[in-house]
Write an enzyme that holds these catalytic residues in place. Structure first.
Site, short mmCIF file in Angstrom:
data_model
loop_
_atom_site.label_atom_id
_atom_site.label_comp_id
_atom_site.label_asym_id
_atom_site.label_seq_id
_atom_site.Cartn_x
_atom_site.Cartn_y
_atom_site.Cartn_z
N CYS A 153 66.19 75.47 -78.42
CA CYS A 153 67.26 75.34 -77.42
C CYS A 153 67.23 76.51 -76.45
CB CYS A 153 68.63 75.24 -78.10
SG CYS A 153 69.01 73.58 -78.72
N ASP A 168 68.27 11.82 -75.66
CA ASP A 168 69.29 11.43 -76.62
C ASP A 168 68.65 11.16 -77.98
OD1 ASP A 168 71.26 11.64 -74.72
OD2 ASP A 168 71.21 9.51 -74.18
#
Length: 529
Positions: A24, A344
């Site tokens: 860091c 269908d």
């Protein structure tokens, strides 16, 4: 070569003595090349301490109103008293915070909460890779993603304000964009380790993703003060367990005034007792897509499962007869079926079949030869006499768009067996053969009104061809614009389709059988048998 310079020493010593880890520190010093971050943590810490031991002057730390006031202010007052008795007028950084720099390897970073410490080391990488290998996924590359606790942004903001103030004393500046992003540094360290351990490249475009989610319960309340100061930034959202998302926190940090922040949060941030916890390590593969054409030979088979009020009406469907085999072979979690139109339950699909595509969600197996796909197609065809599949192939997500392109413009060819209430002769139907590009208006059929919006749709019957059967029956072959309701064009649907076969012939007409002869979409590409 150590990446920090004499110019960085002041900031590096300051951060180290307040509980910040070496990696860091590199981030705050703007070290934007990868090599230094990749050193093993202990080696990195030793190198940093050696670098700082050459510092001749002690550094001054001006603590910016930290909330745990009693402890730290007392430390400062004691330090000032002791130093004053010795005739010195400065506060030594080594007196601030709970940890001296030489013991920093024992402490959790107050900025990254251990992310750039324990979770960058080879032991953790191996743990993740073991989970990946046990997951059973096939992959030749991967993308690695991480989710960090949102409070890391708050802690980084506090550390930035601290460093910015100290650098300001030297007429230097530090913008937020000058800090190397935590995720960037984490990727620099971990990506090569993952690639080496798993033997595949890290690729941002890979469909295989390994994700790790971190949490830090000890500091979860770090963000809460922001909601009181910037309530507009924290609004509940669907599918979010907490309002404190990283984006919401960043939005609030960009909005909050420095003086308001410093009144609420310690600067430097407190050192935590424990490192982050790994909430989950997950593997997932992006969807793969299989396309083909199907023929349907049954007049008692729906395209998709027919379930009404939780009750299954028919035992199977086209979708299931195909997808069940694909799910098993691709080891996928689920699927999504789509097709170029639908028929269908009592309509057959003949000719070259109807184009379809199946999205296989999170498949574990994804690599197949063309021969294996051909064998899979044969397996589907051998499993049922109700359907057949052809041209089965792997396709891209983008290619599926071809199936839906020109939805209104494409044509379909049908064959219908028609009944009439009046006796007819061959000459009574021949005039239909001469009708070309007949325009009709179809109001949404009554039978689909429960699932389709009420509208009047203009459609075109391109041509018709009749075949006389007997005095009450004839066969009608017709090519129509896609989206035409053929049954309604025959019987009129109580006048909702105009004109219709009944009105054209001045009879009552009905349809007894309907077959789809062709769906005129040139996709997917035809394959050799």
């Amino acid at each position: 070569m150590f990446p920090l310079t004499e110019e960085n020493k002041h900031v590096a010593q300051l951060l180290l003595n307040t509980g910040t880890c070496p990696r860091c520190i590199f981030r705050f010093c703007g070290v934007d090349f990868h090599a230094p971050y990749k050193l093993p943590y202990k080696e990195l810490l030793n190198e940093l301490q050696k670098f700082l031991e050459t510092e001749k002057d002690e550094l001054i730390l001006e603590v910016m109103n930290p909330p745990p006031k009693k402890i730290r202010l007392q430390e400062l007052e004691d330090s000032i008293d002791n130093l004053s008795q010795n005739g010195e007028g400065r506060i030594s950084v080594s007196h601030v915070g709970s940890t001296a720099s030489k013991n920093s390897n024992l402490n959790v970073c107050n900025v990254c909460l251990g992310i750039l410490q324990e979770f960058c080391e080879k032991d953790f990488i191996k743990k993740v890779c073991q989970k990946v290998e046990a997951s059973g996924f096939e992959f030749t590359s991967l993308v690695f993603s991480v989710s960090f606790p949102p409070q890391l942004s708050v802690r980084e903001h506090a550390a930035w304000l601290l460093v910015k103030q100290e650098m300001g004393k030297q007429s230097l500046s530090l913008g937020r964009d000058d800090i190397v992003q935590l995720k960037e540094a984490y990727k620099w360290i971990t990506h090569p380790l993952f690639s080496e351990e798993l033997g595949v490249p890290i690729d941002g475009k890979s469909l295989f993703e390994v994700s790790v989610v971190f949490a830090h319960p000890e500091t979860v309340e770090d963000c809460h003060f922001l909601a009181a100061i910037c309530p507009d930034c924290f609004k509940p959202a669907k599918n979010k367990q907490s309002v404190f998302t990283r984006m919401a926190v960043m939005k609030a940090l960009n909005k909050i005034k420095e003086e308001d922040f410093l009144k609420q949060f310690p600067c430097p941030p407190n050192s935590p007792k424990a490192v982050c916890a790994v909430l989950e390590i997950e593997c997932a593969h992006g969807a793969v897509f299989v396309a083909g054409r199907y023929n349907k030979y049954s007049r008692n088979l729906p395209q998709t499962p027919w379930i009404i009020d939780g009750e299954r009406k028919l035992e199977s469907s086209v979708e299931e007869l195909i997808s069940d085999h694909l799910l098993a072979v691709f080891k996928a979690e689920s699927f999504n079926f789509s097709s170029s139109g639908r028929e269908d339950v009592d309509v057959r699909t003949l000719g070259n079949g109807r184009p379809f595509a199946i999205e296989l969600v999170n498949p574990h197996r994804v690599h197949f030869t063309s021969q294996e796909i051909k064998e899979l197609q044969q397996k589907i065809n051998n499993s049922s006499n109700k359907i057949q599949v052809r041209d089965l192939q792997l396709v891209t997500r983008e290619a599926i768009g071809h199936m839906k392109e020109g939805e209104e413009e494409k044509t379909k060819t049908y064959s219908a067996l028609i009944w009439t209430n009046k006796a007819i002769q061959k000459k009574d139907i021949e005039f239909l053969n001469d009708i070309k590009d007949l325009k009709i208006d179809q109001k949404t059929p009554l039978r689909v009104l429960h699932r389709r919006p009420l509208a009047v749709r203009a459609r075109v019957i391109h041509f018709m061809e009749t075949q006389y059967v007997d005095e009450h029956h004839f066969r009608l072959h017709l090519k129509t614009q896609a989206g035409t309701y053929i049954k309604e064009f025959v019987h009129g649907d109580f006048g909702r389709t105009k004109p219709n076969i009944g009105s054209l012939m001045n009879v009552t007409a009905d349809i007894l059988e309907l077959d789809v002869e062709s769906v005129d979409v040139d996709w997917p590409p035809a394959l050799d048998d």
